[in-house]
Design a protein around this motif. Structure first.
Motif, PDB file in Angstrom:
ATOM      1  N   GLY A 136       0.809  -1.244   0.009  1.00 46.32           N
ATOM      2  CA  GLY A 136      -0.098   0.202   0.155  1.00 46.32           C
ATOM      3  C   GLY A 136       0.733   1.242  -0.056  1.00 46.32           C
ATOM      4  O   GLY A 136       1.858   1.407   0.274  1.00 46.32           O
ATOM      5  N   ILE A 137       0.289   1.900  -0.468  1.00 41.17           N
ATOM      6  CA  ILE A 137       1.448   3.514  -1.097  1.00 41.17           C
ATOM      7  C   ILE A 137       0.433   4.824   0.481  1.00 41.17           C
ATOM      8  O   ILE A 137      -1.150   4.917   0.385  1.00 41.17           O
ATOM      9  N   HIS A 138       0.600   5.383   0.905  1.00 42.42           N
ATOM     10  CA  HIS A 138       0.598   5.683   1.895  1.00 42.42           C
ATOM     11  C   HIS A 138       0.659   7.884   1.620  1.00 42.42           C
ATOM     12  O   HIS A 138      -0.248   8.554   2.463  1.00 42.42           O
ATOM     13  N   SER A 139       1.882   8.076   1.062  1.00 41.95           N
ATOM     14  CA  SER A 139       2.138   9.076   0.835  1.00 41.95           C
ATOM     15  C   SER A 139       3.056   9.091  -0.329  1.00 41.95           C
ATOM     16  O   SER A 139       3.521   8.727  -0.902  1.00 41.95           O
TER      17      SER A 139
ATOM     18  N   GLN B 129       9.959  12.565 -10.896  1.00 39.54           N
ATOM     19  CA  GLN B 129      10.477  11.492 -10.251  1.00 39.54           C
ATOM     20  C   GLN B 129       9.318  11.471  -8.981  1.00 39.54           C
ATOM     21  O   GLN B 129       9.040  12.982  -8.496  1.00 39.54           O
ATOM     22  N   VAL B 130       8.973  10.688  -8.428  1.00 42.45           N
ATOM     23  CA  VAL B 130       8.075  10.227  -7.788  1.00 42.45           C
ATOM     24  C   VAL B 130       8.319   9.359  -6.380  1.00 42.45           C
ATOM     25  O   VAL B 130       9.066   8.174  -6.914  1.00 42.45           O
ATOM     26  N   GLN B 131       8.542   9.948  -5.549  1.00 42.90           N
ATOM     27  CA  GLN B 131       8.673   9.292  -4.061  1.00 42.90           C
ATOM     28  C   GLN B 131       7.428   7.966  -3.609  1.00 42.90           C
ATOM     29  O   GLN B 131       6.414   9.114  -2.874  1.00 42.90           O
ATOM     30  N   LEU B 132       7.582   7.304  -3.714  1.00 34.45           N
ATOM     31  CA  LEU B 132       6.152   6.356  -2.932  1.00 34.45           C
ATOM     32  C   LEU B 132       6.718   5.924  -1.219  1.00 34.45           C
ATOM     33  O   LEU B 132       7.555   4.993  -1.806  1.00 34.45           O
ATOM     34  N   LEU B 133       5.722   5.770  -0.465  1.00 35.34           N
ATOM     35  CA  LEU B 133       5.649   5.802   0.537  1.00 35.34           C
ATOM     36  C   LEU B 133       4.870   4.819   0.688  1.00 35.34           C
ATOM     37  O   LEU B 133       3.964   4.968   0.731  1.00 35.34           O
TER      38      LEU B 133
ATOM     39  N   MET C 292      -5.262   5.418  -9.718  1.00 31.14           N
ATOM     40  CA  MET C 292      -5.513   6.313 -10.126  1.00 31.14           C
ATOM     41  C   MET C 292      -5.665   7.321  -9.573  1.00 31.14           C
ATOM     42  O   MET C 292      -4.838   8.648  -9.841  1.00 31.14           O
ATOM     43  N   GLU C 293      -5.858   7.122  -7.885  1.00 35.14           N
ATOM     44  CA  GLU C 293      -5.491   7.748  -6.710  1.00 35.14           C
ATOM     45  C   GLU C 293      -4.571   8.684  -6.845  1.00 35.14           C
ATOM     46  O   GLU C 293      -3.833   9.348  -7.104  1.00 35.14           O
TER      47      GLU C 293
ATOM     48  N   ASP D 221      -0.776  12.700   1.403  1.00 42.45           N
ATOM     49  CA  ASP D 221      -0.534  11.421   1.965  1.00 42.45           C
ATOM     50  C   ASP D 221      -2.336  11.328   0.845  1.00 42.45           C
ATOM     51  O   ASP D 221      -2.856  11.748   0.723  1.00 42.45           O
ATOM     52  N   VAL D 222      -2.062  10.128   0.800  1.00 42.98           N
ATOM     53  CA  VAL D 222      -3.189   8.823   0.173  1.00 42.98           C
ATOM     54  C   VAL D 222      -4.351   8.665   0.785  1.00 42.98           C
ATOM     55  O   VAL D 222      -3.760   8.174   2.094  1.00 42.98           O
ATOM     56  N   HIS D 223      -4.940   9.374   0.532  1.00 45.76           N
ATOM     57  CA  HIS D 223      -6.343   8.945   1.337  1.00 45.76           C
ATOM     58  C   HIS D 223      -7.096   8.469  -0.291  1.00 45.76           C
ATOM     59  O   HIS D 223      -8.134   9.037  -0.854  1.00 45.76           O
ATOM     60  N   HIS D 224      -7.813   6.776   0.294  1.00 49.71           N
ATOM     61  CA  HIS D 224      -8.182   6.491  -0.746  1.00 49.71           C
ATOM     62  C   HIS D 224     -10.402   6.948  -0.559  1.00 49.71           C
ATOM     63  O   HIS D 224     -10.497   6.474   0.683  1.00 49.71           O
ATOM     64  N   GLN D 225     -10.899   6.938  -1.269  1.00 49.28           N
ATOM     65  CA  GLN D 225     -12.139   7.584  -1.205  1.00 49.28           C
ATOM     66  C   GLN D 225     -12.992   6.875  -1.865  1.00 49.28           C
ATOM     67  O   GLN D 225     -12.530   5.300  -3.064  1.00 49.28           O
ATOM     68  N   GLN D 226     -14.245   6.363  -1.414  1.00 44.91           N
ATOM     69  CA  GLN D 226     -15.441   4.691  -1.410  1.00 44.91           C
ATOM     70  C   GLN D 226     -16.426   6.146  -1.777  1.00 44.91           C
ATOM     71  O   GLN D 226     -17.277   6.145  -1.277  1.00 44.91           O
TER      72      GLN D 226
END
Length: 301
Positions: free
Chosen positions: A97-100, A117-121, A194-195, A211-216
């Motif tokens: 999972g990617i959080h930020s 350049q993209v840093q995935l945490l 895609m989010e 930060d990544v917040h997945h939407q429903q």
């Protein structure tokens, strides 16, 4: 096809924007059909790479930095984001999972995205740096592992389509009564990927970590969002009408001060009545469902 509930397979991504994926997912949920994403299979090294990131590499020891370099012959914004979306399918699983997301490089509205350049945490503080490089004839991706005892470069060629998504397997799967949510390539996974792409663009615009917040997202949630915006608009409109009515009433001599509360009250009543639209739609949908239609047919016979 999706609206009619017909099992459908769509290439991923259908667009570099997240909105079309949201719309397809809402249509799938409403119709209750199957919608799967057609994407390349994960590279064969992905499982071993996951083990190296968590337990260390046998030659270079603990992995301190991981770079995922995608080789492209087209560095336009759409081409780069298209490949980034496909790679995120694998990287999100790799990182648990990617959080930020932190994106650096070109302006958000730039035509060329070669410097992106993209840093995935991810979980357990695992991170992968994604970037692009000119195309190479012998590989499509170079994975660079920097460890405590050196560096290891892994060259990966593009994998074919997932074996489970070959025509014969697809035909059998689409005929079987399974739930799309039970597959690893359902459309909900596509919207989550895609989010992350959307968050990367937002990070590029704001020049900071997001930060990544997945939407429903559903039609009901979208309706509530629209109603909330309309409610705020009505409150602002009410204040403006109050001021305008007071000024006009004193200046022109028209007794608006006695009439504007009733007009404003009417607007709020209409707004409150709009809240009943989802419930009414659900009742009508239930009345026209196949089960009710079959029951009425049996009664008439």
């Amino acid at each position: 096809l999706v609206i009619d509930g017909i099992p459908t397979v769509a290439t991923f991504p259908v667009s570099t924007a997240v909105l079309p994926h949201y719309e397809l997912e809402m249509l799938r949920q409403d119709a209750g059909g199957l919608l799967w994403m057609l994407a390349p299979a994960p590279p064969a090294v992905i499982n071993q790479l996951s083990e190296w990131l968590r337990e260390g590499h046998p030659e270079i020891g603990t992995v301190r930095q991981t770079s995922w370099i995608r080789h492209l012959d087209d560095s336009s914004k759409s081409a780069v984001l298209f490949e980034f979306a496909r790679d995120v399918c694998f990287l999100s699983e790799l990182l648990g999972g990617i959080h930020s997301v932190t994106a650096l490089g070109p302006e958000a509205d730039a035509v060329d995205f070669a410097s992106l350049q993209v840093q995935l945490l991810g979980s357990d503080d695992l991170a992968v740096s994604w970037s692009t490089s000119p195309a190479q004839h012998d590989c499509d991706v170079t994975i660079v592992l920097a460890g405590e005892r050196g560096r290891r470069d892994i060259q990966v060629s593009s994998a074919p389509l997932d074996p489970a998504l070959q025509p014969e397997q697809l035909a059998a799967a689409l005929r079987s009564p399974i739930n799309a949510d039970s597959t690893p390539w359902d459309w909900q996974h596509a919207t989550r990927v895609m989010e992350i792409v959307d968050v990367a663009e937002l990070s590029l615009q704001r020049a900071r970590t997001i930060d990544v917040h997945h939407q429903q997202l559903t039609e009901q949630l979208a309706f509530k969002g629209v109603m909330s915006a309309m409610g705020c608009g009505l409150l602002l409109l009410g204040l403006l009408v109050l001021v305008a009515a007071g000024l006009a009433g004193d200046t022109v001599g028209v007794p608006l001060m006695g009439l504007w509360p009733f007009g404003l009250l009417g607007l709020f009543v209409v707004f409150l009545l709009l809240q009943l639209v989802p419930a009414t739609a659900r009742k009508r949908q239930g009345a026209t469902s196949p089960e009710n239609s079959a029951h009425e047919t049996s009664r008439s016979e």
